[in-house]
Write a protein that holds these residues in place. Structure first.
Motif, PDB file in Angstrom:
ATOM      1  N   GLU A  55      -6.108  10.448  -3.994  1.00  0.00           N
ATOM      2  CA  GLU A  55      -6.239  11.523  -2.886  1.00  0.00           C
ATOM      3  C   GLU A  55      -4.952  12.522  -3.078  1.00  0.00           C
ATOM      4  O   GLU A  55      -5.021  13.627  -3.264  1.00  0.00           O
ATOM      5  CB  GLU A  55      -5.982  10.878  -1.638  1.00  0.00           C
ATOM      6  CG  GLU A  55      -7.201  10.100  -1.107  1.00  0.00           C
ATOM      7  CD  GLU A  55      -6.935   9.464   0.306  1.00  0.00           C
ATOM      8  OE1 GLU A  55      -5.575   9.771   0.708  1.00  0.00           O
ATOM      9  OE2 GLU A  55      -7.708   8.893   0.687  1.00  0.00           O
ATOM     10  N   VAL A  56      -3.722  12.039  -3.692  1.00  0.00           N
ATOM     11  CA  VAL A  56      -2.689  12.739  -4.050  1.00  0.00           C
ATOM     12  C   VAL A  56      -2.950  13.434  -5.247  1.00  0.00           C
ATOM     13  O   VAL A  56      -2.831  14.940  -5.464  1.00  0.00           O
ATOM     14  CB  VAL A  56      -1.538  12.038  -4.173  1.00  0.00           C
ATOM     15  CG1 VAL A  56      -0.568  12.872  -4.963  1.00  0.00           C
ATOM     16  CG2 VAL A  56      -0.717  11.485  -2.856  1.00  0.00           C
ATOM     17  N   THR A  57      -3.604  12.969  -6.421  1.00  0.00           N
ATOM     18  CA  THR A  57      -4.106  13.555  -7.544  1.00  0.00           C
ATOM     19  C   THR A  57      -5.170  14.703  -7.309  1.00  0.00           C
ATOM     20  O   THR A  57      -4.884  15.825  -7.738  1.00  0.00           O
ATOM     21  CB  THR A  57      -4.591  12.518  -8.510  1.00  0.00           C
ATOM     22  OG1 THR A  57      -3.559  11.782  -8.940  1.00  0.00           O
ATOM     23  CG2 THR A  57      -5.119  13.289  -9.830  1.00  0.00           C
ATOM     24  N   LEU A  58      -6.113  14.272  -6.369  1.00  0.00           N
ATOM     25  CA  LEU A  58      -7.102  15.462  -6.067  1.00  0.00           C
ATOM     26  C   LEU A  58      -6.522  16.467  -5.418  1.00  0.00           C
ATOM     27  O   LEU A  58      -6.972  17.817  -5.831  1.00  0.00           O
ATOM     28  CB  LEU A  58      -8.251  14.592  -5.257  1.00  0.00           C
ATOM     29  CG  LEU A  58      -9.107  13.694  -6.176  1.00  0.00           C
ATOM     30  CD1 LEU A  58     -10.115  12.897  -4.971  1.00  0.00           C
ATOM     31  CD2 LEU A  58     -10.001  14.510  -7.090  1.00  0.00           C
TER      32      LEU A  58
ATOM     33  N   SER B  75       0.796  -1.289  -0.113  1.00  0.00           N
ATOM     34  CA  SER B  75       0.145   0.035   0.039  1.00  0.00           C
ATOM     35  C   SER B  75       0.895   1.246   0.190  1.00  0.00           C
ATOM     36  O   SER B  75       0.440   2.421  -0.244  1.00  0.00           O
ATOM     37  CB  SER B  75      -0.829  -0.022   1.297  1.00  0.00           C
ATOM     38  OG  SER B  75      -0.271   0.115   2.405  1.00  0.00           O
ATOM     39  N   ARG B  76       2.144   1.164   0.200  1.00  0.00           N
ATOM     40  CA  ARG B  76       3.059   2.294   0.324  1.00  0.00           C
ATOM     41  C   ARG B  76       3.182   2.747  -1.070  1.00  0.00           C
ATOM     42  O   ARG B  76       3.790   4.042  -1.290  1.00  0.00           O
ATOM     43  CB  ARG B  76       4.406   2.012   0.768  1.00  0.00           C
ATOM     44  CG  ARG B  76       4.078   1.769   2.383  1.00  0.00           C
ATOM     45  CD  ARG B  76       5.653   1.344   2.996  1.00  0.00           C
ATOM     46  NE  ARG B  76       5.446   0.876   4.476  1.00  0.00           N
ATOM     47  CZ  ARG B  76       5.729   1.740   5.378  1.00  0.00           C
ATOM     48  NH1 ARG B  76       5.943   2.982   5.332  1.00  0.00           N
ATOM     49  NH2 ARG B  76       5.463   1.302   6.655  1.00  0.00           N
ATOM     50  N   GLY B  77       2.972   2.090  -2.042  1.00  0.00           N
ATOM     51  CA  GLY B  77       2.907   2.656  -3.642  1.00  0.00           C
ATOM     52  C   GLY B  77       4.399   2.080  -4.295  1.00  0.00           C
ATOM     53  O   GLY B  77       4.448   2.917  -5.301  1.00  0.00           O
ATOM     54  N   SER B  78       5.514   1.708  -3.522  1.00  0.00           N
ATOM     55  CA  SER B  78       6.535   1.564  -4.086  1.00  0.00           C
ATOM     56  C   SER B  78       6.931   0.004  -4.721  1.00  0.00           C
ATOM     57  O   SER B  78       6.711  -0.838  -3.844  1.00  0.00           O
ATOM     58  CB  SER B  78       7.590   1.582  -2.800  1.00  0.00           C
ATOM     59  OG  SER B  78       8.899   1.425  -3.338  1.00  0.00           O
ATOM     60  N   LEU B  79       6.864  -0.066  -5.864  1.00  0.00           N
ATOM     61  CA  LEU B  79       7.053  -1.238  -6.702  1.00  0.00           C
ATOM     62  C   LEU B  79       8.229  -2.098  -6.212  1.00  0.00           C
ATOM     63  O   LEU B  79       8.074  -3.132  -5.999  1.00  0.00           O
ATOM     64  CB  LEU B  79       6.895  -1.095  -8.201  1.00  0.00           C
ATOM     65  CG  LEU B  79       6.914  -2.365  -8.962  1.00  0.00           C
ATOM     66  CD1 LEU B  79       5.577  -3.367  -8.872  1.00  0.00           C
ATOM     67  CD2 LEU B  79       6.979  -2.040 -10.502  1.00  0.00           C
TER      68      LEU B  79
ATOM     69  N   SER C 135      -2.889  -3.071  -3.254  1.00  0.00           N
ATOM     70  CA  SER C 135      -2.901  -2.310  -4.560  1.00  0.00           C
ATOM     71  C   SER C 135      -4.102  -1.161  -4.611  1.00  0.00           C
ATOM     72  O   SER C 135      -3.888  -0.138  -5.069  1.00  0.00           O
ATOM     73  CB  SER C 135      -3.187  -3.285  -5.728  1.00  0.00           C
ATOM     74  OG  SER C 135      -1.943  -4.138  -5.923  1.00  0.00           O
ATOM     75  N   VAL C 136      -5.244  -1.756  -4.011  1.00  0.00           N
ATOM     76  CA  VAL C 136      -6.472  -0.721  -3.986  1.00  0.00           C
ATOM     77  C   VAL C 136      -6.086   0.241  -2.945  1.00  0.00           C
ATOM     78  O   VAL C 136      -6.492   1.453  -3.203  1.00  0.00           O
ATOM     79  CB  VAL C 136      -7.514  -1.715  -3.248  1.00  0.00           C
ATOM     80  CG1 VAL C 136      -8.748  -0.897  -3.011  1.00  0.00           C
ATOM     81  CG2 VAL C 136      -8.052  -2.513  -4.378  1.00  0.00           C
ATOM     82  N   ARG C 137      -5.385   0.077  -1.884  1.00  0.00           N
ATOM     83  CA  ARG C 137      -5.190   0.952  -0.891  1.00  0.00           C
ATOM     84  C   ARG C 137      -4.034   2.039  -1.407  1.00  0.00           C
ATOM     85  O   ARG C 137      -4.155   3.223  -1.470  1.00  0.00           O
ATOM     86  CB  ARG C 137      -4.606   0.486   0.412  1.00  0.00           C
ATOM     87  CG  ARG C 137      -5.648  -0.352   1.049  1.00  0.00           C
ATOM     88  CD  ARG C 137      -4.755  -0.459   2.484  1.00  0.00           C
ATOM     89  NE  ARG C 137      -4.435   0.589   3.424  1.00  0.00           N
ATOM     90  CZ  ARG C 137      -3.578   0.563   4.286  1.00  0.00           C
ATOM     91  NH1 ARG C 137      -3.181  -0.663   4.698  1.00  0.00           N
ATOM     92  NH2 ARG C 137      -3.176   1.284   5.060  1.00  0.00           N
ATOM     93  N   ALA C 138      -3.179   1.545  -2.370  1.00  0.00           N
ATOM     94  CA  ALA C 138      -2.099   2.349  -3.038  1.00  0.00           C
ATOM     95  C   ALA C 138      -2.735   3.299  -4.110  1.00  0.00           C
ATOM     96  O   ALA C 138      -2.440   4.472  -4.312  1.00  0.00           O
ATOM     97  CB  ALA C 138      -1.037   1.760  -3.679  1.00  0.00           C
ATOM     98  N   GLN C 139      -3.711   2.820  -4.804  1.00  0.00           N
ATOM     99  CA  GLN C 139      -4.398   3.554  -5.712  1.00  0.00           C
ATOM    100  C   GLN C 139      -5.490   4.462  -5.280  1.00  0.00           C
ATOM    101  O   GLN C 139      -5.500   5.763  -5.638  1.00  0.00           O
ATOM    102  CB  GLN C 139      -5.322   2.724  -6.630  1.00  0.00           C
ATOM    103  CG  GLN C 139      -4.580   1.669  -7.592  1.00  0.00           C
ATOM    104  CD  GLN C 139      -5.268   0.604  -8.497  1.00  0.00           C
ATOM    105  OE1 GLN C 139      -6.814   0.666  -8.248  1.00  0.00           O
ATOM    106  NE2 GLN C 139      -4.677  -0.025  -9.232  1.00  0.00           N
ATOM    107  N   ARG C 140      -5.820   4.199  -3.975  1.00  0.00           N
ATOM    108  CA  ARG C 140      -6.760   5.202  -3.341  1.00  0.00           C
ATOM    109  C   ARG C 140      -5.880   6.181  -2.769  1.00  0.00           C
ATOM    110  O   ARG C 140      -6.223   7.420  -2.783  1.00  0.00           O
ATOM    111  CB  ARG C 140      -7.585   4.535  -2.021  1.00  0.00           C
ATOM    112  CG  ARG C 140      -8.392   5.412  -1.633  1.00  0.00           C
ATOM    113  CD  ARG C 140      -9.184   4.743  -0.271  1.00  0.00           C
ATOM    114  NE  ARG C 140      -8.240   4.427   0.682  1.00  0.00           N
ATOM    115  CZ  ARG C 140      -8.602   3.544   1.912  1.00  0.00           C
ATOM    116  NH1 ARG C 140      -9.941   3.298   2.055  1.00  0.00           N
ATOM    117  NH2 ARG C 140      -7.853   3.176   2.513  1.00  0.00           N
TER     118      ARG C 140
END
Length: 393
Positions: A171-174, A109-113, A162-167
């Protein structure tokens, strides 16, 4: 439960759930205990490993405030990431370990591949070791059963993480879009204020022209009427004095109306602009070397142009390349000061506001006797400002 104490309570709840799940695994092992010393040793080692994962779980689930910074790609503190990998390496030797599922989900969920793949590889390696070494296998699960549960853990962790990372990315994009819209709204408001200031300046200019014409008429009359009586001369002089005073006030009003950027001192140094940018989350790498004396030798207009260029460049980097590091270099080049600012472009770059700021900097540099050049390619955005040093005796 307050917002600050919520992560602590969630961590405590996860530790309790992990303890319950691992205790269920121990009960299953005791029910199938055959009295051999080898199985007792394996069960004891598994219990110690599970207790170790409980102790390490709060560190592995720790998320710093820096991760919430929309302008920076920061997967987490290195200690938390390394502890998470350690939990995955240790917890993989125990079947039905909930700690492994929780930690792997948090890591993904941290978003780092890179860190997500590292955690997955370590967990799979521990699973393979258990299935390949017969002494480590528990007697209530076959190799197929252990692999089945391990696959379920990996699938659930990757889907949930992955769902948490995308969420989080949404949020960052918004937030980025909201900031961009706020900047655009502020620009429109500033443009409306500028237009109104220009109208005020034109009105005052008409009044100023009238007063100057009146002063010219009375002064001309005094020069031609040398035989005028002292009373008329004194009256004309009083009129000239009052109109001149009013003309000075009108001129101050024009200057005040046209001075639209009162928030940033044009005499601010490069370091002050960099500190403001860093306070908003922009990563700036500043390389000045021995160019301090050259900056001091710039003329007033050139120094203001330099400060304005740095301010505009950092603002554009924050708006159109959030999270990217900005490199600012100031160096000497014969009798010139050369300033270079460079940053990488983002994948989805926001729509530009038209580039009026860059055109204004080009005009400022030309009036100061220098040049302003933009180097724009597919991956990086760079501009170069060259200003001549002021001749000193």
């Amino acid at each position: 439960m307050t917002r600050k104490t919520r992560p602590l309570w969630i961590t405590v709840l996860l530790i309790m759930l992990c303890a319950i799940a691992d205790s269920a695994s121990w009960i299953l092992q005791l029910e199938n205990y055959d009295g051999s010393d080898e199985q007792a040793m394996v069960s004891g080692v598994m219990a110690l490993l599970n207790i170790a994962t409980w102790l390490l779980l709060p560190f592995a689930l720790h998320h710093s405030r820096r991760e919430r910074n929309i302008h920076e790609e920061y997967p987490g503190h290195p200690v938390a990431l390394i502890v998470a990998l350690l939990v995955l390496a240790v917890g993989g030797f125990s079947p039905l370990s909930l700690s492994v599922l929780v930690v792997l989900t948090s890591l993904i969920s941290r978003g780092s591949l890179r860190w997500s793949l590292a955690g997955t590889v370590i967990l799979v390696a521990s699973y393979v070791i258990v299935m390949a070494v017969p002494e480590l296998q528990v007697n209530y699960l076959s190799v197929f059963g252990y692999g089945f549960f391990g696959t379920i853990v990996l699938i659930v962790a990757w889907i949930t993480g992955s769902v948490r990372a995308q969420r989080r990315q949404r949020e960052v994009t918004l937030v980025s879009l909201a900031e961009l819209n706020e900047d655009q709204l502020r620009s429109r408001e500033e443009r409306a204020r500028l237009e109104e200031r220009n109208r005020i300046a034109r009105d005052i200019h008409d009044s100023l022209s009238h007063r100057l014409s009146l002063i010219s008429v009375y002064a001309g009359g005094l020069s031609y009427r040398k035989d005028a009586d002292p009373e008329h001369i004194a009256e004309a002089a009083d009129t000239i004095q009052s109109e001149a005073k009013a003309a000075v006030e009108d001129l101050r009003g024009v200057i005040k109306a046209l001075r639209v950027d009162d928030r940033v001192d044009p005499r601010a140094s490069i370091e002050e602009h960099i500190e403001r940018a860093r306070a908003t989350g922009t990563k700036v790498r500043y390389e000045k070397g021995d160019a301090h004396e050259s900056i001091d030798r710039l003329s007033t207009m050139a120094a203001h142009t330099l400060g304005r260029a740095v301010q505009e460049g950092l603002t554009n980097a924050r708006k159109y390349a959030p999270g990217q590091k900005v490199r600012l270099t100031v160096e000497n080049e014969e009798d010139k000061v050369r300033v270079t600012m460079q940053n990488k472009k983002v994948t989805h770059q926001p729509k530009s506001g038209g580039g009026n700021g860059l055109l204004g900097l080009e005009e400022r540099a030309r009036l100061a006797g220098g040049t302003f050049t933009v180097l724009d390619d597919a991956s990086t955005f760079t501009w170069v400002l060259e200003l001549p040093e002021e001749a000193r005796a």
